[in-house]
Design a protein around this motif. Structure first.
Motif, PDB file in Angstrom:
ATOM      1  N   GLY A  51       0.800  -1.215   0.000  1.00 38.95           N
ATOM      2  CA  GLY A  51       0.000   0.000   0.000  1.00 38.95           C
ATOM      3  C   GLY A  51       0.836   1.268   0.000  1.00 38.95           C
ATOM      4  N   LEU A  52       2.074   1.182   0.513  1.00 40.51           N
ATOM      5  CA  LEU A  52       2.943   2.361   0.571  1.00 40.51           C
ATOM      6  C   LEU A  52       3.644   2.590  -0.756  1.00 40.51           C
ATOM      7  CD1 LEU A  52       4.617   1.783   4.052  1.00 40.51           C
ATOM      8  CD2 LEU A  52       2.547   3.049   3.513  1.00 40.51           C
ATOM      9  N   GLU A  53       3.625   1.604  -1.630  1.00 38.33           N
ATOM     10  CA  GLU A  53       4.339   1.747  -2.900  1.00 38.33           C
ATOM     11  C   GLU A  53       3.408   1.774  -4.101  1.00 38.33           C
ATOM     12  OE1 GLU A  53       8.298  -0.121  -3.008  1.00 38.33           O
ATOM     13  OE2 GLU A  53       7.510  -1.394  -1.426  1.00 38.33           O
ATOM     14  N   VAL A  54       2.298   1.061  -3.997  1.00 43.67           N
ATOM     15  CA  VAL A  54       1.381   0.960  -5.123  1.00 43.67           C
ATOM     16  C   VAL A  54      -0.043   1.267  -4.657  1.00 43.67           C
ATOM     17  CG1 VAL A  54       0.651  -0.461  -7.055  1.00 43.67           C
ATOM     18  CG2 VAL A  54       2.810  -0.960  -5.914  1.00 43.67           C
ATOM     19  N   GLY A  55      -0.639   2.273  -5.243  1.00 40.08           N
ATOM     20  CA  GLY A  55      -2.038   2.564  -4.965  1.00 40.08           C
ATOM     21  C   GLY A  55      -2.892   1.855  -5.988  1.00 40.08           C
ATOM     22  N   VAL A  56      -3.868   1.075  -5.518  1.00 39.23           N
ATOM     23  CA  VAL A  56      -4.646   0.252  -6.435  1.00 39.23           C
ATOM     24  C   VAL A  56      -6.133   0.586  -6.313  1.00 39.23           C
ATOM     25  CG1 VAL A  56      -5.236  -2.114  -7.077  1.00 39.23           C
ATOM     26  CG2 VAL A  56      -2.951  -1.614  -6.208  1.00 39.23           C
ATOM     27  N   LEU A  57      -6.780   0.804  -7.441  1.00 40.51           N
ATOM     28  CA  LEU A  57      -8.242   0.909  -7.465  1.00 40.51           C
ATOM     29  C   LEU A  57      -8.740   0.080  -8.645  1.00 40.51           C
ATOM     30  CD1 LEU A  57     -11.030   1.933  -6.764  1.00 40.51           C
ATOM     31  CD2 LEU A  57     -10.549   4.014  -8.031  1.00 40.51           C
ATOM     32  N   LEU A  58      -9.259  -1.104  -8.347  1.00 39.33           N
ATOM     33  CA  LEU A  58      -9.693  -1.992  -9.423  1.00 39.33           C
ATOM     34  C   LEU A  58     -11.189  -1.925  -9.638  1.00 39.33           C
ATOM     35  CD1 LEU A  58      -7.469  -5.143  -8.907  1.00 39.33           C
ATOM     36  CD2 LEU A  58      -7.128  -3.214 -10.438  1.00 39.33           C
ATOM     37  N   ASP A  59     -11.954  -1.779  -8.559  1.00 39.16           N
ATOM     38  CA  ASP A  59     -13.399  -1.695  -8.690  1.00 39.16           C
ATOM     39  C   ASP A  59     -13.931  -0.957  -7.472  1.00 39.16           C
ATOM     40  OD1 ASP A  59     -16.106  -2.008  -8.836  1.00 39.16           O
ATOM     41  OD2 ASP A  59     -16.030  -4.097  -9.480  1.00 39.16           O
ATOM     42  N   ALA A  60     -14.429   0.247  -7.712  1.00 36.85           N
ATOM     43  CA  ALA A  60     -14.853   1.094  -6.599  1.00 36.85           C
ATOM     44  C   ALA A  60     -16.032   0.492  -5.847  1.00 36.85           C
ATOM     45  CB  ALA A  60     -15.220   2.479  -7.113  1.00 36.85           C
TER      46      ALA A  60
ATOM     47  N   ARG B 137      -9.967   3.747   7.360  1.00 34.07           N
ATOM     48  CA  ARG B 137      -9.354   3.484   8.666  1.00 34.07           C
ATOM     49  C   ARG B 137      -8.694   2.106   8.684  1.00 34.07           C
ATOM     50  NH1 ARG B 137      -7.631   4.516  12.859  1.00 34.07           N
ATOM     51  NH2 ARG B 137      -9.068   3.890  14.493  1.00 34.07           N
ATOM     52  N   LEU B 138      -9.407   1.109   8.143  1.00 31.36           N
ATOM     53  CA  LEU B 138      -8.885  -0.260   8.165  1.00 31.36           C
ATOM     54  C   LEU B 138      -7.544  -0.335   7.432  1.00 31.36           C
ATOM     55  CD1 LEU B 138     -12.141  -2.286   7.429  1.00 31.36           C
ATOM     56  CD2 LEU B 138     -10.859  -2.270   9.575  1.00 31.36           C
ATOM     57  N   SER B 139      -7.494   0.263   6.237  1.00 35.58           N
ATOM     58  CA  SER B 139      -6.268   0.176   5.453  1.00 35.58           C
ATOM     59  C   SER B 139      -5.161   1.038   6.061  1.00 35.58           C
ATOM     60  CB  SER B 139      -6.525   0.586   4.009  1.00 35.58           C
ATOM     61  OG  SER B 139      -7.331  -0.390   3.390  1.00 35.58           O
ATOM     62  N   GLN B 140      -5.551   2.192   6.607  1.00 38.41           N
ATOM     63  CA  GLN B 140      -4.572   3.064   7.270  1.00 38.41           C
ATOM     64  C   GLN B 140      -3.916   2.300   8.423  1.00 38.41           C
ATOM     65  OE1 GLN B 140      -6.233   4.856  10.426  1.00 38.41           O
ATOM     66  NE2 GLN B 140      -4.115   4.795  11.123  1.00 38.41           N
ATOM     67  N   GLN B 141      -4.746   1.563   9.168  1.00 40.79           N
ATOM     68  CA  GLN B 141      -4.236   0.788  10.297  1.00 40.79           C
ATOM     69  C   GLN B 141      -3.325  -0.341   9.802  1.00 40.79           C
ATOM     70  OE1 GLN B 141      -7.675   0.259  12.860  1.00 40.79           O
ATOM     71  NE2 GLN B 141      -6.519  -1.166  14.105  1.00 40.79           N
ATOM     72  N   MET B 142      -3.781  -1.019   8.760  1.00 39.79           N
ATOM     73  CA  MET B 142      -3.013  -2.140   8.236  1.00 39.79           C
ATOM     74  C   MET B 142      -1.659  -1.677   7.709  1.00 39.79           C
ATOM     75  SD  MET B 142      -3.583  -5.441   8.012  1.00 39.79           S
ATOM     76  CE  MET B 142      -4.844  -6.437   7.237  1.00 39.79           C
ATOM     77  N   MET B 143      -1.637  -0.520   7.039  1.00 45.36           N
ATOM     78  CA  MET B 143      -0.374  -0.029   6.478  1.00 45.36           C
ATOM     79  C   MET B 143       0.508   0.611   7.542  1.00 45.36           C
ATOM     80  SD  MET B 143      -1.477   1.871   2.979  1.00 45.36           S
ATOM     81  CE  MET B 143      -3.041   1.556   2.280  1.00 45.36           C
ATOM     82  N   GLY B 144      -0.057   0.870   8.719  1.00 48.33           N
ATOM     83  CA  GLY B 144       0.723   1.495   9.778  1.00 48.33           C
ATOM     84  C   GLY B 144       0.928   2.985   9.568  1.00 48.33           C
ATOM     85  N   LEU B 145      -0.081   3.645   9.004  1.00 50.56           N
ATOM     86  CA  LEU B 145       0.005   5.086   8.749  1.00 50.56           C
ATOM     87  C   LEU B 145      -0.597   5.857   9.924  1.00 50.56           C
ATOM     88  CD1 LEU B 145      -1.337   4.906   5.116  1.00 50.56           C
ATOM     89  CD2 LEU B 145       0.975   5.629   5.714  1.00 50.56           C
ATOM     90  N   PRO B 146      -0.213   7.149  10.053  1.00 55.33           N
ATOM     91  CA  PRO B 146      -0.863   7.950  11.103  1.00 55.33           C
ATOM     92  C   PRO B 146      -2.347   8.126  10.788  1.00 55.33           C
ATOM     93  CG  PRO B 146       0.548   9.313   9.728  1.00 55.33           C
ATOM     94  CD  PRO B 146       0.817   7.899   9.336  1.00 55.33           C
ATOM     95  N   ARG B 147      -3.148   8.201  11.839  1.00 60.49           N
ATOM     96  CA  ARG B 147      -4.595   8.299  11.726  1.00 60.49           C
ATOM     97  C   ARG B 147      -5.038   9.504  10.900  1.00 60.49           C
ATOM     98  NH1 ARG B 147      -9.359   7.671  15.709  1.00 60.49           N
ATOM     99  NH2 ARG B 147      -8.858   5.696  16.679  1.00 60.49           N
TER     100      ARG B 147
ATOM    101  N   ALA C 109      -9.270   7.926  -2.914  1.00 66.45           N
ATOM    102  CA  ALA C 109      -8.712   8.259  -1.597  1.00 66.45           C
ATOM    103  C   ALA C 109      -7.968   7.053  -1.034  1.00 66.45           C
ATOM    104  CB  ALA C 109      -9.830   8.675  -0.639  1.00 66.45           C
ATOM    105  N   HIS C 110      -8.562   5.873  -1.210  1.00 69.08           N
ATOM    106  CA  HIS C 110      -7.951   4.651  -0.699  1.00 69.08           C
ATOM    107  C   HIS C 110      -6.643   4.353  -1.418  1.00 69.08           C
ATOM    108  CE1 HIS C 110      -7.395   0.332  -0.056  1.00 69.08           C
ATOM    109  NE2 HIS C 110      -7.950   0.558   1.110  1.00 69.08           N
ATOM    110  N   ALA C 111      -6.628   4.570  -2.733  1.00 73.41           N
ATOM    111  CA  ALA C 111      -5.421   4.284  -3.507  1.00 73.41           C
ATOM    112  C   ALA C 111      -4.279   5.222  -3.115  1.00 73.41           C
ATOM    113  CB  ALA C 111      -5.715   4.391  -4.998  1.00 73.41           C
ATOM    114  N   LEU C 112      -4.632   6.467  -2.747  1.00 73.40           N
ATOM    115  CA  LEU C 112      -3.596   7.459  -2.448  1.00 73.40           C
ATOM    116  C   LEU C 112      -3.163   7.435  -0.984  1.00 73.40           C
ATOM    117  CD1 LEU C 112      -5.012  10.509  -4.443  1.00 73.40           C
ATOM    118  CD2 LEU C 112      -3.326   8.829  -5.192  1.00 73.40           C
ATOM    119  N   LEU C 113      -3.855   6.636  -0.170  1.00 72.42           N
ATOM    120  CA  LEU C 113      -3.646   6.602   1.282  1.00 72.42           C
ATOM    121  C   LEU C 113      -2.169   6.472   1.665  1.00 72.42           C
ATOM    122  CD1 LEU C 113      -5.648   6.720   3.639  1.00 72.42           C
ATOM    123  CD2 LEU C 113      -5.765   4.237   3.587  1.00 72.42           C
ATOM    124  N   GLY C 114      -1.480   5.539   1.059  1.00 77.84           N
ATOM    125  CA  GLY C 114      -0.095   5.272   1.448  1.00 77.84           C
ATOM    126  C   GLY C 114       0.917   6.138   0.711  1.00 77.84           C
ATOM    127  N   ASP C 115       0.460   7.206   0.053  1.00 86.01           N
ATOM    128  CA  ASP C 115       1.322   8.090  -0.729  1.00 86.01           C
ATOM    129  C   ASP C 115       2.246   7.287  -1.653  1.00 86.01           C
ATOM    130  OD1 ASP C 115       2.333  10.427  -1.677  1.00 86.01           O
ATOM    131  OD2 ASP C 115       3.757  10.703  -0.043  1.00 86.01           O
TER     132      ASP C 115
END
Lengths: 299, 273
Positions: free
Chosen positions: A72-81, A95-105, A140-146
């Motif tokens: 998630g930190l290297e590849v942002g993926v959006l296959l089917d919204a 929130r779930l993906s932010q937590q999984m990737m270990g990003l700040p809230r 937004a989800h794809a860009l989460l991990g920058d």
């Protein structure tokens, strides 16, 4: 950077993806263009490790997707919204993906703001989202991990014209900062406006690829004259194929300069002479996919 | 990389190296477990199932007080009766945690954020089996409440016929029931199908095996070796001897391990669409 090498995927006797190879480079938007069922989504699922290829391999930033420690930190993926649990709120999905990737809230609210989803909308369940809102949430989800690589399947679907414009600018900005952007679409206009490189796929096979400039150059010349028959004869002599697209309008498979010279030599006045750029890609697209589509229908 | 970081600073984006996760660090298992646990209860369906576990515990205690003979008001009656609805609802939660990835298609996200399906499945298993801990605690706490209220109503002496030794048995019974839910989900990967499969397991196959044992002498000795549901109920009575442990191992191998291996094998190779 994304590298796809001789990827083939067969389902029983049906070949969905047939020996597909391409590269999406950093700093460029690569458009993956093809009619529905051409194998775009299957290829993107293979790149992201969701579908095992029958043969061939795909690499993202030099590694197989499954070998990325925290993709998630290297590849942002959006296959089917729409592929989200309908009972979850938009914010909870992030929130779930932010937590999984270990990003700040705080990243969740930043992204919601970036895609213009209000706190009220973010608190609603995805089941009540319009397709446009789902698409924004997906981005937004794809860009989460920058990430430095973006893989988006039909991201413009369901967005209103302002939304499409917004997304185009966003992707352009990402690519200009050095990111690799690979987006698929069956909407020719979308790809034509945003992409630097274009890959055209039809019936699982790549039928054309190159920079947008290269592909448009091959679209030929558009011209208007009051003497189309005479000019066509002159072009024939010069060895340039041409066809009448509407009364008095010719499309020639050659450079405008060469076509102009032929017209001058033959002393035929022209009303209009320009590269066939408007809808050039569309013609190319229809042309390139028509053959494979007929083949598909006959098979 | 350096120029890119500079660009990002120039763009006014917050660059906070201390907070930014290292890209080379693998996502730790405890994080997967935490997120998967959260996913089981952050939807309306998940919340209701959780609430129904609590509600069912209280209702079954009430049912025991209302309909069981007064002499049966013992601690073990309450805890084992409460364990029954739990071992129906908890496996459904477990099955849904797997099937939702396919039926709700959230797997497209889950398996691109963590591209190792085996790790996600291990995370789900650890998260869901751990649900047996609070459930066990709830069974004993609500059971104690029911026992006190029951004896107060009947006027009999409160019978505490269970001690701490009963706790691991009930815990194991619930944990294995949760595993059974996970196995159904892993094997079938469709919410409705997995729940039906679990109901067939506990309400069709098990009674049939029981009926067979009742009518056929030769099967009476075989049943403990092949009937997992029978063993899960036996666990609630506690104090297993070594033969019973062997029987539990055999039935678990047959109903949990074998289908789990087949399910995982197909799951890892399947396509996520």
């Amino acid at each position: 950077m994304i590298t796809v090498e001789s990827v083939t995927k067969t389902y029983g006797g049906f070949t969905a993806v047939d020996d597909v190879s391409f590269t999406a480079s950093a700093g460029r938007v690569t458009g993956f263009l093809g009619p529905n069922g051409a194998g775009k989504s299957t290829t993107l699922r293979i790149v992201t490790g969701l579908t095992p290829p029958t043969s061939g391999s795909a690499h993202v930033v030099g590694r197989r997707f499954a070998d990325l420690p925290n993709p998630g930190l290297e590849v942002g993926v959006l296959l089917d919204a729409s592929a989200q649990h309908a009972g979850r709120t938009g914010r909870e999905i992030l929130r779930l993906s932010q937590q999984m990737m270990g990003l700040p809230r705080s990243r969740v609210d930043e992204m919601l703001e970036l895609v213009s989803l209000t706190p009220d909308e973010a608190g609603r369940r995805v089941r009540d989202y319009s397709l446009g809102m789902r698409q924004r949430l997906g981005i937004a989800h794809a860009l989460l991990g920058d990430p430095d690589v973006l893989i988006l399947d039909e991201p413009a679907n369901g967005l209103d014209p302002a939304g499409i414009r917004w997304m185009r600018d966003l992707l352009r900005g990402y690519a200009d900062r050095g990111a690799t952007v690979l987006l698929s679409s069956h909407l020719l206009h979308e790809i034509e406006v945003v992409a630097d490189d274009i890959i055209v796929i039809g019936n699982g096979r790549i039928v054309a690829h190159g920079t947008k400039a290269e592909l448009l150059a091959s679209a030929g010349t558009h011209l208007r004259t009051r003497h189309p028959a005479d000019l066509q004869a002159a072009l024939d002599v010069a060895g340039m194929a041409s066809n009448v697209t509407s009364p008095g309008v010719l499309r020639v498979d050659a450079d405008p300069e060469l076509v102009g010279r032929v017209a001058t030599d033959a002393r035929i006045p022209l009303i209009e002479l320009r590269p066939a750029e408007t809808a050039g890609l569309e013609e190319m697209f229809l042309e390139l996919t028509a053959d494979t589509q007929r083949e598909g229908a006959a098979a | 990389m350096t120029t890119q970081t500079l660009d990002r600073v120039a763009e006014g984006r917050p660059v906070t190296p201390t907070q930014e996760p290292v890209r080379t660090a693998r996502i730790p298992m405890r994080r997967i477990v935490g997120v998967e646990l959260r996913k089981s209860f952050d939807t309306r369906a998940g919340l209701w199932l959780l609430a129904s576990v609590g509600l069912a515990s209280v209702l079954t205690s009430g049912a025991v007080i209302a309909w069981a003979p007064d002499d049966d008001f013992t601690y073990s009656t309450f805890t084992t009766t409460i364990a029954f609805p739990m071992s129906v609802i908890l496996p459904i939660i477990a099955a849904l945690s797997v099937t939702a990835e396919w039926t709700q298609r959230s797997g497209l996200t889950t398996f691109t954020i963590v591209p190792h399906r085996g790790r996600i499945m291990l995370g789900k298993a650890l998260a869901l089996v751990s649900v047996a801990l609070p459930a066990t605690a709830a069974a004993f706490v609500v059971g104690a409440g029911g026992n006190v209220v029951g004896s107060w109503i009947s006027g009999n002496e409160t019978v505490w016929d269970q001690d701490l030794a009963a706790v691991p048995y009930l815990l194991l019974s619930l944990a294995l029931a949760l595993m059974m839910g996970l196995v159904c989900g892993t094997l079938i990967r469709n919410s409705a199908g997995a729940i039906v499969a679990f109901f067939v397991f506990s309400f069709v196959i098990s009674p049939l095996l029981g009926f067979l044992a009742m009518t056929q002498d030769w099967f009476r000795d075989v049943q403990p070796w092949v009937d997992l549901d029978y063993q899960l109920t036996a666990l609630l009575r506690g104090s297993f001897d070594s033969e019973q442990w062997s029987q539990l191992a055999a039935t678990s191998g047959l109903w949990l391990l074998l289908p789990l291996v087949v399910g995982l094998w197909t799951l890892v190779r399947s396509e996520v669409k």
